[in-house]
Motif scaffolding. Sequence first.
Motif, PDB file in Angstrom:
ATOM      1  N   ASP A   1      47.610  48.557  36.686  1.00 47.39           N
ATOM      2  CA  ASP A   1      46.544  47.560  36.690  1.00 47.39           C
ATOM      3  C   ASP A   1      47.058  46.127  36.743  1.00 47.39           C
TER       4      ASP A   1
ATOM      5  N   ALA B   1      38.736  43.517  39.993  1.00 49.84           N
ATOM      6  CA  ALA B   1      38.527  42.181  39.413  1.00 49.84           C
ATOM      7  C   ALA B   1      39.286  41.994  38.104  1.00 49.84           C
ATOM      8  N   ASN B   2      39.494  43.066  37.348  1.00 49.31           N
ATOM      9  CA  ASN B   2      40.153  42.946  36.049  1.00 49.31           C
ATOM     10  C   ASN B   2      41.655  43.189  36.099  1.00 49.31           C
ATOM     11  N   THR B   3      42.204  43.305  37.300  1.00 50.53           N
ATOM     12  CA  THR B   3      43.666  43.416  37.393  1.00 50.53           C
ATOM     13  C   THR B   3      44.296  42.080  37.020  1.00 50.53           C
ATOM     14  N   GLU B   4      45.507  42.142  36.534  1.00 50.88           N
ATOM     15  CA  GLU B   4      46.194  40.916  36.134  1.00 50.88           C
ATOM     16  C   GLU B   4      46.251  39.911  37.283  1.00 50.88           C
TER      17      GLU B   4
ATOM     18  N   LYS C   1      42.619  38.449  38.122  1.00 53.69           N
ATOM     19  CA  LYS C   1      42.059  37.696  37.000  1.00 53.69           C
ATOM     20  C   LYS C   1      42.658  36.301  36.918  1.00 53.69           C
TER      21      LYS C   1
ATOM     22  N   ALA D   1      34.062  37.419  41.119  1.00 52.16           N
ATOM     23  CA  ALA D   1      34.556  38.175  42.279  1.00 52.16           C
ATOM     24  C   ALA D   1      33.620  38.033  43.466  1.00 52.16           C
TER      25      ALA D   1
ATOM     26  N   HIS E   1      49.223  37.386  32.505  1.00 55.11           N
ATOM     27  CA  HIS E   1      48.424  36.418  33.258  1.00 55.11           C
ATOM     28  C   HIS E   1      49.304  35.569  34.165  1.00 55.11           C
TER      29      HIS E   1
ATOM     30  N   ASP F   1      39.057  34.737  37.555  1.00 60.12           N
ATOM     31  CA  ASP F   1      38.475  34.537  36.222  1.00 60.12           C
ATOM     32  C   ASP F   1      37.093  35.172  36.120  1.00 60.12           C
ATOM     33  N   GLY F   2      36.982  36.396  36.656  1.00 62.81           N
ATOM     34  CA  GLY F   2      35.738  37.147  36.545  1.00 62.81           C
ATOM     35  C   GLY F   2      34.715  36.868  37.618  1.00 62.81           C
TER      36      GLY F   2
END
Length: 623
Positions: free
Chosen positions: A84, A40-43, A46, A53, A620, A50-51
Amino acid sequence: MLLTCDPTDTAAGMRLLEDLTTNANQVQQQVLKEILTQNANTEYLKAFLDGHATMNIFKNKVPVVNYEDIVPYIERIANGEPSDIISAQPITELLTSSGTSGGQPKMMPSTAQELERKAFFYNILVPVMNTYVEGLDEGKAMYLLFIKPEISTPAGLVARPVLTSYYKSSNFRDRPFNKFNVYTSPDETILCPDSKQSMYCQLLCGLVQRTEVLRVGAVFASAFLRAIKFLEDHWQELCLNIRTGQLSDWITDPSCKNAMSLILSKPMPGLADLIEHECSGISWEGIIRKLWPRTKYVEVIVTGSMAQYISTLEFYSGGPPLVSTMYASSECYFGINLKPLCKPCDVSYTLLPNMAYFEFLPFIEDHEEKIQDEVCCNGKSDLKSGINEEEWVKSETVDLVNVKVGHYYELVVTTFTGLYRYRVGDILMVTGFHNSAPQFRFVQRRNVVLSIDTDKTSEEDLLKAVTEAKLIIEPLGFLMTEYTSYADTTSIPGHYVLFWELQMRENTDQLPELDPVVMEQCCYRVEESLDSVYRRCRRKDKSIGPLEIRVVKHGTFDALMDFCLSQGSSVNQYKTPRCIKSDEATRVLDSRVVARFFSKNVPSWEPFRIEAKNLPSDRHRAV
């Protein structure tokens, strides 16, 4: 979801398969949840999630993509940016695909954990085969396996084919003893970088251990037939080695020599006489059964483009069934054949729901008439060559358990290694279900019209290459009015054949004598213009023969159209097919050939290189 399987415990393995296929939907949901939670926090994710998942947000926000959409991310990792970008787990290597982008092999991310998943996949195949074939622990397998060249990226990551990756991994080299899967080939001969030395030594091992061999095979049908051709060319030398107990001095690879010293440990004149008797016969029909009389089956992939080799394999095998056990690619290992002894035309693969998260783009049924119009030129192909992008639904995908029997789909995968809603390019047809898990027949690669080995030439690739060759003849006053092609596999190795209809600018009926040198240059120009995988197969692997141009007389393509119309094609929708797969249509063309020319030179090739790039590091950036 990382599972394990003991390949020696048939009952437990089959129970595990029953559990996976019965609970396919729950397993798929668990797989997607695990992938999203982990990444979920991979570029990449995300930028879309946006968090958040969840499955619904994932399907609504994350787009279905092609390779061209993700290649910037792959290149950034190849050039040293952190894994990541796309994966929470470290990317340990890049797997080069037989598909190409911009003429170079595609690169797929892989992780150390994915090797464990592949080990599970190979292990689960063993209980299935043991269910259908008894006594596989009473002998050995002569599987001819090979590695291919690899490179390093600017960041030091290895980029190599998926099978080379697996054979070089500790999962393969340090695998525990499995009485159901003992190879005649020592690992040293499989891992030999010289393909000729590797082939020679593996065949020699198989011949010396002929009475122990219970099954033979290679990964692809084309590779196994190439081995038979190699045996035809080298059986006398192999017999000499067996007769004297001495290995040919051109085998110079130290590891191969050491391994072979244990296999070829003494003179065996009786064995040499027997092999010489079988190989010197008038016909090689049934040679597999003659040389390896205990063979229970021939294991090769004979689905998709490999189906063109079935009749040749049956000629050489002499009775043992042809078995296609698995469906896999560089992106992911997908499914297995739960009825391995079925006829090649009936092979279906059951996708294992724990391997990745699977979605499917449906084929629009309104194009059925267009498909039928091309049956006359495409033989038994279910879909027309080169399906257009607009014929596929762009947004709505179908989950694994919700596909419909008899319908066609393109496979979309979300993997544990950093691919999200990625279009694999394989066209599949649903043939049924095993419990809740669907079974698919591989139909074809999207947009691929020609394939002999691992090459995949699209209609666009072919047009580009033919256009380049036309530049040679046009200044001489020639016009190319039509062209088509087919993959000729009647010889080993197979080769591409192009049918050209030419005319002079001044006279549409009379064609002067063609200069062989000019036409051979055209053959070479076509080959030189095809992609890196084709040129590697031609130059290094020698798995494809010289390209051939057959010039046909004026009016030939009118005759081809007449033939297709007589078979039911619509005159309003007819267009010249750029690839012919029907024997009858090929005969229409062949009966009007006036000249044939082959490429005299081998196209250039060298391992592709990934150049260092100053890529933007926007953390991003979206697709």
